[in-house]
Write a protein that holds these residues in place. Sequence first.
Motif, PDB file in Angstrom:
ATOM      1  N   ASP A 236      -6.430  -2.872  18.773  1.00 44.13           N
ATOM      2  CA  ASP A 236      -5.397  -3.724  18.185  1.00 44.13           C
ATOM      3  C   ASP A 236      -5.694  -4.031  16.716  1.00 44.13           C
ATOM      4  OD1 ASP A 236      -4.170  -3.725  20.621  1.00 44.13           O
ATOM      5  OD2 ASP A 236      -4.825  -5.735  21.202  1.00 44.13           O
ATOM      6  N   VAL A 237      -6.974  -4.210  16.395  1.00 42.53           N
ATOM      7  CA  VAL A 237      -7.366  -4.439  14.999  1.00 42.53           C
ATOM      8  C   VAL A 237      -6.952  -3.253  14.140  1.00 42.53           C
ATOM      9  CG1 VAL A 237      -9.337  -4.678  13.428  1.00 42.53           C
ATOM     10  CG2 VAL A 237      -9.253  -6.018  15.538  1.00 42.53           C
ATOM     11  N   VAL A 238      -7.162  -2.045  14.653  1.00 45.92           N
ATOM     12  CA  VAL A 238      -6.793  -0.842  13.913  1.00 45.92           C
ATOM     13  C   VAL A 238      -5.289  -0.821  13.641  1.00 45.92           C
ATOM     14  CG1 VAL A 238      -6.601   1.677  14.054  1.00 45.92           C
ATOM     15  CG2 VAL A 238      -8.742   0.550  14.703  1.00 45.92           C
ATOM     16  N   VAL A 239      -4.486  -1.097  14.665  1.00 49.74           N
ATOM     17  CA  VAL A 239      -3.030  -1.081  14.498  1.00 49.74           C
ATOM     18  C   VAL A 239      -2.585  -2.160  13.509  1.00 49.74           C
ATOM     19  CG1 VAL A 239      -0.822  -1.479  15.665  1.00 49.74           C
ATOM     20  CG2 VAL A 239      -2.581  -0.067  16.753  1.00 49.74           C
ATOM     21  N   ILE A 240      -3.131  -3.358  13.630  1.00 52.24           N
ATOM     22  CA  ILE A 240      -2.771  -4.453  12.725  1.00 52.24           C
ATOM     23  C   ILE A 240      -3.105  -4.097  11.284  1.00 52.24           C
ATOM     24  CG2 ILE A 240      -3.352  -6.813  12.043  1.00 52.24           C
ATOM     25  CD1 ILE A 240      -3.730  -7.390  15.073  1.00 52.24           C
ATOM     26  N   ASN A 241      -4.327  -3.641  11.056  1.00 48.42           N
ATOM     27  CA  ASN A 241      -4.764  -3.346   9.685  1.00 48.42           C
ATOM     28  C   ASN A 241      -3.995  -2.174   9.076  1.00 48.42           C
ATOM     29  OD1 ASN A 241      -6.582  -5.424   9.738  1.00 48.42           O
ATOM     30  ND2 ASN A 241      -8.354  -4.142  10.180  1.00 48.42           N
ATOM     31  N   LEU A 242      -3.749  -1.152   9.862  1.00 41.68           N
ATOM     32  CA  LEU A 242      -2.991  -0.017   9.346  1.00 41.68           C
ATOM     33  C   LEU A 242      -1.568  -0.426   8.995  1.00 41.68           C
ATOM     34  CD1 LEU A 242      -4.122   2.861  11.754  1.00 41.68           C
ATOM     35  CD2 LEU A 242      -4.879   2.459   9.405  1.00 41.68           C
ATOM     36  N   THR A 243      -0.953  -1.262   9.836  1.00 40.66           N
ATOM     37  CA  THR A 243       0.416  -1.704   9.579  1.00 40.66           C
ATOM     38  C   THR A 243       0.501  -2.557   8.322  1.00 40.66           C
ATOM     39  OG1 THR A 243       0.884  -1.697  11.963  1.00 40.66           O
ATOM     40  CG2 THR A 243       2.401  -2.916  10.541  1.00 40.66           C
ATOM     41  N   VAL A 244      -0.410  -3.507   8.191  1.00 44.25           N
ATOM     42  CA  VAL A 244      -0.437  -4.340   6.980  1.00 44.25           C
ATOM     43  C   VAL A 244      -0.653  -3.463   5.748  1.00 44.25           C
ATOM     44  CG1 VAL A 244      -1.728  -6.130   5.754  1.00 44.25           C
ATOM     45  CG2 VAL A 244      -1.186  -6.422   8.174  1.00 44.25           C
ATOM     46  N   GLY A 245      -1.521  -2.462   5.877  1.00 48.56           N
ATOM     47  CA  GLY A 245      -1.772  -1.564   4.756  1.00 48.56           C
ATOM     48  C   GLY A 245      -0.528  -0.816   4.325  1.00 48.56           C
ATOM     49  N   VAL A 246       0.250  -0.337   5.272  1.00 50.08           N
ATOM     50  CA  VAL A 246       1.491   0.378   4.944  1.00 50.08           C
ATOM     51  C   VAL A 246       2.463  -0.541   4.220  1.00 50.08           C
ATOM     52  CG1 VAL A 246       3.564   1.438   5.914  1.00 50.08           C
ATOM     53  CG2 VAL A 246       1.316   2.103   6.773  1.00 50.08           C
ATOM     54  N   VAL A 247       2.695  -1.715   4.778  1.00 50.44           N
ATOM     55  CA  VAL A 247       3.686  -2.639   4.209  1.00 50.44           C
ATOM     56  C   VAL A 247       3.291  -3.096   2.804  1.00 50.44           C
ATOM     57  CG1 VAL A 247       4.774  -4.895   4.478  1.00 50.44           C
ATOM     58  CG2 VAL A 247       4.461  -3.417   6.469  1.00 50.44           C
ATOM     59  N   THR A 248       2.028  -3.441   2.616  1.00 47.29           N
ATOM     60  CA  THR A 248       1.599  -3.966   1.313  1.00 47.29           C
ATOM     61  C   THR A 248       1.450  -2.880   0.259  1.00 47.29           C
ATOM     62  OG1 THR A 248      -0.723  -3.864   2.028  1.00 47.29           O
ATOM     63  CG2 THR A 248       0.439  -5.946   2.328  1.00 47.29           C
ATOM     64  N   ARG A 249       1.116  -1.664   0.674  1.00 43.79           N
ATOM     65  CA  ARG A 249       0.924  -0.599  -0.322  1.00 43.79           C
ATOM     66  C   ARG A 249       2.237  -0.064  -0.876  1.00 43.79           C
ATOM     67  NH1 ARG A 249      -3.189  -1.505  -2.799  1.00 43.79           N
ATOM     68  NH2 ARG A 249      -2.658  -3.520  -1.915  1.00 43.79           N
ATOM     69  N   ILE A 250       3.345  -0.275  -0.171  1.00 49.12           N
ATOM     70  CA  ILE A 250       4.633   0.195  -0.689  1.00 49.12           C
ATOM     71  C   ILE A 250       4.919  -0.434  -2.047  1.00 49.12           C
ATOM     72  CG2 ILE A 250       7.131   0.125  -0.342  1.00 49.12           C
ATOM     73  CD1 ILE A 250       6.601   0.363   2.674  1.00 49.12           C
ATOM     74  N   GLY A 251       4.748  -1.738  -2.151  1.00 54.89           N
ATOM     75  CA  GLY A 251       4.999  -2.415  -3.418  1.00 54.89           C
ATOM     76  C   GLY A 251       4.060  -1.964  -4.515  1.00 54.89           C
ATOM     77  N   ALA A 252       2.783  -1.740  -4.164  1.00 53.54           N
ATOM     78  CA  ALA A 252       1.811  -1.299  -5.159  1.00 53.54           C
ATOM     79  C   ALA A 252       2.151   0.092  -5.689  1.00 53.54           C
ATOM     80  CB  ALA A 252       0.410  -1.312  -4.549  1.00 53.54           C
ATOM     81  N   VAL A 253       2.587   0.983  -4.790  1.00 52.93           N
ATOM     82  CA  VAL A 253       2.953   2.332  -5.219  1.00 52.93           C
ATOM     83  C   VAL A 253       4.140   2.285  -6.172  1.00 52.93           C
ATOM     84  CG1 VAL A 253       3.916   4.535  -4.453  1.00 52.93           C
ATOM     85  CG2 VAL A 253       2.014   3.502  -3.198  1.00 52.93           C
ATOM     86  N   LEU A 254       5.149   1.485  -5.846  1.00 49.82           N
ATOM     87  CA  LEU A 254       6.326   1.383  -6.700  1.00 49.82           C
ATOM     88  C   LEU A 254       5.972   0.786  -8.062  1.00 49.82           C
ATOM     89  CD1 LEU A 254       8.988   0.143  -4.112  1.00 49.82           C
ATOM     90  CD2 LEU A 254       8.752   2.438  -5.087  1.00 49.82           C
ATOM     91  N   ARG A 255       5.117  -0.219  -8.051  1.00 51.49           N
ATOM     92  CA  ARG A 255       4.760  -0.898  -9.303  1.00 51.49           C
ATOM     93  C   ARG A 255       3.902  -0.016 -10.208  1.00 51.49           C
ATOM     94  NH1 ARG A 255       4.022  -6.511 -10.781  1.00 51.49           N
ATOM     95  NH2 ARG A 255       2.454  -6.711 -12.422  1.00 51.49           N
ATOM     96  N   LEU A 256       3.008   0.759  -9.608  1.00 54.35           N
ATOM     97  CA  LEU A 256       2.021   1.513 -10.384  1.00 54.35           C
ATOM     98  C   LEU A 256       2.272   3.020 -10.352  1.00 54.35           C
ATOM     99  CD1 LEU A 256      -1.154  -0.409  -9.161  1.00 54.35           C
ATOM    100  CD2 LEU A 256       0.113  -0.771 -11.290  1.00 54.35           C
ATOM    101  N   ARG A 257       3.479   3.433 -10.005  1.00 56.71           N
ATOM    102  CA  ARG A 257       3.744   4.857  -9.797  1.00 56.71           C
ATOM    103  C   ARG A 257       3.469   5.696 -11.046  1.00 56.71           C
ATOM    104  NH1 ARG A 257       8.334   1.992 -10.231  1.00 56.71           N
ATOM    105  NH2 ARG A 257       9.980   2.659 -11.687  1.00 56.71           N
ATOM    106  N   HIS A 258       3.644   5.133 -12.235  1.00 55.51           N
ATOM    107  CA  HIS A 258       3.424   5.903 -13.454  1.00 55.51           C
ATOM    108  C   HIS A 258       1.938   6.077 -13.768  1.00 55.51           C
ATOM    109  CE1 HIS A 258       7.685   5.878 -14.180  1.00 55.51           C
ATOM    110  NE2 HIS A 258       7.733   4.562 -14.250  1.00 55.51           N
ATOM    111  N   SER A 259       1.077   5.351 -13.064  1.00 51.57           N
ATOM    112  CA  SER A 259      -0.362   5.460 -13.295  1.00 51.57           C
ATOM    113  C   SER A 259      -1.059   6.363 -12.279  1.00 51.57           C
ATOM    114  CB  SER A 259      -1.000   4.061 -13.246  1.00 51.57           C
ATOM    115  OG  SER A 259      -0.471   3.217 -14.242  1.00 51.57           O
ATOM    116  N   VAL A 260      -0.299   6.907 -11.331  1.00 51.08           N
ATOM    117  CA  VAL A 260      -0.888   7.747 -10.279  1.00 51.08           C
ATOM    118  C   VAL A 260      -1.299   9.104 -10.847  1.00 51.08           C
ATOM    119  CG1 VAL A 260      -0.439   8.946  -8.099  1.00 51.08           C
ATOM    120  CG2 VAL A 260       0.450   6.628  -8.466  1.00 51.08           C
ATOM    121  N   ASP A 261      -2.518   9.530 -10.528  1.00 53.92           N
ATOM    122  CA  ASP A 261      -2.954  10.894 -10.809  1.00 53.92           C
ATOM    123  C   ASP A 261      -2.467  11.748  -9.638  1.00 53.92           C
ATOM    124  OD1 ASP A 261      -4.547  13.329 -10.726  1.00 53.92           O
ATOM    125  OD2 ASP A 261      -5.844  12.407 -12.227  1.00 53.92           O
ATOM    126  N   ARG A 262      -1.403  12.493  -9.851  1.00 57.51           N
ATOM    127  CA  ARG A 262      -0.741  13.176  -8.739  1.00 57.51           C
ATOM    128  C   ARG A 262      -1.626  14.239  -8.107  1.00 57.51           C
ATOM    129  NH1 ARG A 262       5.623  13.875 -10.584  1.00 57.51           N
ATOM    130  NH2 ARG A 262       5.999  11.638 -10.964  1.00 57.51           N
TER     131      ARG A 262
END
Length: 249
Positions: A41-67
Motif C-alpha cells: 500500500d505504501v508503494v501505491v500511495i507514494n507512486l500515486t502522489v508522485g504522478v500527481v505532483t510531478r505533472i505540475g513540475a513538468v509543466l512548469r520546468l518543461r523548457h529546462s528538461v534535457d530531453r
Amino acid sequence: MLLVAGGVVVFAASVLAGGTGFGYSLVCAPLLLLAGIPLTDVVVINLTVGVVTRIGAVLRLRHSVDRQRSTYLVAGCVPGLLLGHLALDRVDADALKVTAGVVAVVAAGFLLLRRPAVPSGEPGAPSRLAPGVAGVLGGFLGITTSMNGPPPVILLSHRNVAPRAFIADMAVYLLACNAMALAVIGLTGGLSLDRVGLLLACWLPGAVLGNLLGVAYGSRLPLAPFRLLTLGLVMVTGLATVATSVGSL
C-alpha cells in the motif's frame, strides 16, 4: 490520528521533493511503514502522489528538461520495472528495503567525498549509457519499494547538473516511471482502492500544495548547497530505511 500524522508527513516530504526534485518516497516510505501501513500500500500511495505532483513540475520546468538524458532515464526504467515485478514474489520485502537503503547511503557518501564529474557537454563527460543504467535501477526500486529516486539523483549529482535542470529531469523521470509502475501493478491485480482510497483522498491536496511551494523556491538554490542537500537527504533517508527494516529480517 493516522490521517493527520500522515498528512503532515506527506506535506513536508512534498515540499522537500518539490525543492530538490526527488526525496518524497525516500522520506515517506520509512515513516508510513512505521505507522503500520503494508509495503504494497505504501508503494501505491507514494507512486500515486508522485504522478500527481510531478505533472505540475513538468509543466512548469518543461523548457529546462534535457530531453536526451531524460529519455534514456525513462527508457531504462521499463526493463527495471519488469525485473522488479518478477522479484516481488521471490525476494523478501524487508531485504529489498535494506538493500535499497544501503545502496543509497554508500553511493551518496562516495559522491560527497569525491569531486563531481565535469559537466555534460565538456571533454570527458559521462557516457550516454549511465542514464539508462540509472533508469533500470530506479525502475526496479520503484515498483518494489517506491524509492526510485537514488539512482538518477546520484547520476545527476555526479554530473554536476544545475538545480533547475536537475529538478526538471527528475520530474519527467518520476512522472513516467511512477505512472508505468502503477500500470503494471494495476494490470497484475495489485491496486486496491478499498485500502488506500481514503488515504489518497485526504493526503493528495496537501501533497500538491507542498510540491508547488518546493518547486517555487527549490530551483533558486545555489549549486553547491543544492548538491549537499540532495546527497545528504539520500544518506539520511537511506539510513532510516535500513533502520526500519533490518529488525524484521
